[in-house]
Scaffold this active site. Sequence first.
Site, PDB file in Angstrom:
ATOM      1  N   ARG A 254      25.386 -25.053  21.105  1.00  0.00           N
ATOM      2  CA  ARG A 254      24.338 -24.123  21.502  1.00  0.00           C
ATOM      3  C   ARG A 254      24.803 -23.396  22.751  1.00  0.00           C
ATOM      4  O   ARG A 254      25.404 -23.993  23.650  1.00  0.00           O
ATOM      5  CB  ARG A 254      23.011 -24.848  21.777  1.00  0.00           C
ATOM      6  CG  ARG A 254      22.331 -25.419  20.531  1.00  0.00           C
ATOM      7  CD  ARG A 254      21.804 -24.311  19.633  1.00  0.00           C
ATOM      8  NE  ARG A 254      21.081 -24.829  18.475  1.00  0.00           N
ATOM      9  CZ  ARG A 254      21.617 -25.102  17.303  1.00  0.00           C
ATOM     10  NH1 ARG A 254      22.931 -24.923  17.133  1.00  0.00           N
ATOM     11  NH2 ARG A 254      20.874 -25.549  16.304  1.00  0.00           N
ATOM     12  N   GLU A 282      21.177 -15.931  22.101  1.00  0.00           N
ATOM     13  CA  GLU A 282      21.877 -16.075  20.830  1.00  0.00           C
ATOM     14  C   GLU A 282      22.659 -14.816  20.464  1.00  0.00           C
ATOM     15  O   GLU A 282      23.790 -14.888  20.002  1.00  0.00           O
ATOM     16  CB  GLU A 282      20.879 -16.427  19.728  1.00  0.00           C
ATOM     17  CG  GLU A 282      21.497 -16.587  18.350  1.00  0.00           C
ATOM     18  CD  GLU A 282      22.376 -17.825  18.223  1.00  0.00           C
ATOM     19  OE1 GLU A 282      22.212 -18.749  19.027  1.00  0.00           O
ATOM     20  OE2 GLU A 282      23.207 -17.858  17.307  1.00  0.00           O
ATOM     21  N   HIS A 301      27.166 -16.967  14.750  1.00  0.00           N
ATOM     22  CA  HIS A 301      26.594 -18.267  14.385  1.00  0.00           C
ATOM     23  C   HIS A 301      26.825 -18.546  12.897  1.00  0.00           C
ATOM     24  O   HIS A 301      25.900 -18.889  12.155  1.00  0.00           O
ATOM     25  CB  HIS A 301      25.102 -18.299  14.712  1.00  0.00           C
ATOM     26  CG  HIS A 301      24.572 -19.689  14.947  1.00  0.00           C
ATOM     27  ND1 HIS A 301      23.509 -19.967  15.759  1.00  0.00           N
ATOM     28  CD2 HIS A 301      24.976 -20.894  14.464  1.00  0.00           C
ATOM     29  CE1 HIS A 301      23.257 -21.262  15.775  1.00  0.00           C
ATOM     30  NE2 HIS A 301      24.153 -21.857  14.986  1.00  0.00           N
TER      31      HIS A 301
END
Length: 343
Positions: A254, A282, A301
């Site tokens: 993360r 993100e 991701h």
Amino acid sequence: MTSHSPGPGFRPRAAVAMSRDAASAVLDPQSLGAFRRVCDLAPFPVLDDLSTPRARSVLADVDLLVTGWGCPRLDEDVLRAAPRLRAVVHTAGSVRGHVTEACWERGIEVSSAAAANALPVAEYTLAMILLTGKRVLERARDYRVSRERGNWLRTPRGVGNYRRTVGILSASLIGRRVVELLRPHDVDVLLHDPYVDGTDASALGVELVTLPELFARCDTVSVHTPLLPTTRGLVGRSLIDAMRPDAVLVNTSRGAVVDQDALTEAVTQGRIRAVLDVTDPEVLPPDHPLWDCDNALITPHLAGSEGNEWRRLADLALAETTRWASGAGFLHPVRRERLAFLA
């Protein structure tokens, strides 16, 4: 009359609870057909809102829920509507978003496909470790510009993967799979995980080190610790500053585990390189300096299960459903006492 206890001859009543997009991605017609052979699956559409009259009607009769990304929270109100619910089989990794304390209080058994999702992340990590060790991306870019091979006998000795030192931060499911995938390669693997002792480290074939040692000694550090209150910002400025010149930080965990500002400074100054499948936030702002930095590779991701890898998640969930219905129990259970250490 159908028995409500798992064991020989038991055929559970089940329903799918997740977003419609997740169900369409993970549960293809072949997977759904396989589920229907082992349980009485409620007709679609999937349950993406557990407060509707239809959802309450379905919940009233289910023994097992097949959950996935976008599953609503299974709180006390939902559980009151599902008096027979005994098990949750999750077709993804973390169950934090939908499995609540009420589920544990009820004694509901929970399974997760985290082990299946760990493999593609580990494969991505291995690929990036080897590619960055060989400096493939930078050299391919330079080759595209020059259209000349150059003198390969003058390749710097820092290029290559022989006896490279790789550090693994956290012996999580993914961290352990990375260690496993690294075994055939001529690299030295160091590990930091405060919950791993010397015996476990020996079994893994790694050298257990302190956190500062990991960053100071390794050519590549791969981050696999889950994001918890205690790990937010764990990879701070002092650790990043301690990394060897031209070392590589790989993060598939993360983004918030790493101090984004300190990392950006080190990478844009050319002191280290980074492979980031996750960032904080993100998606970085369009004008963030890492986007145009040659020392950073940012991917969207994508390391986790995608495309044909979704079938692996469905296959594991199906196997768990079959085991549970037979009375054998889950092979990949989620334990309440381990939640504090899971992503």
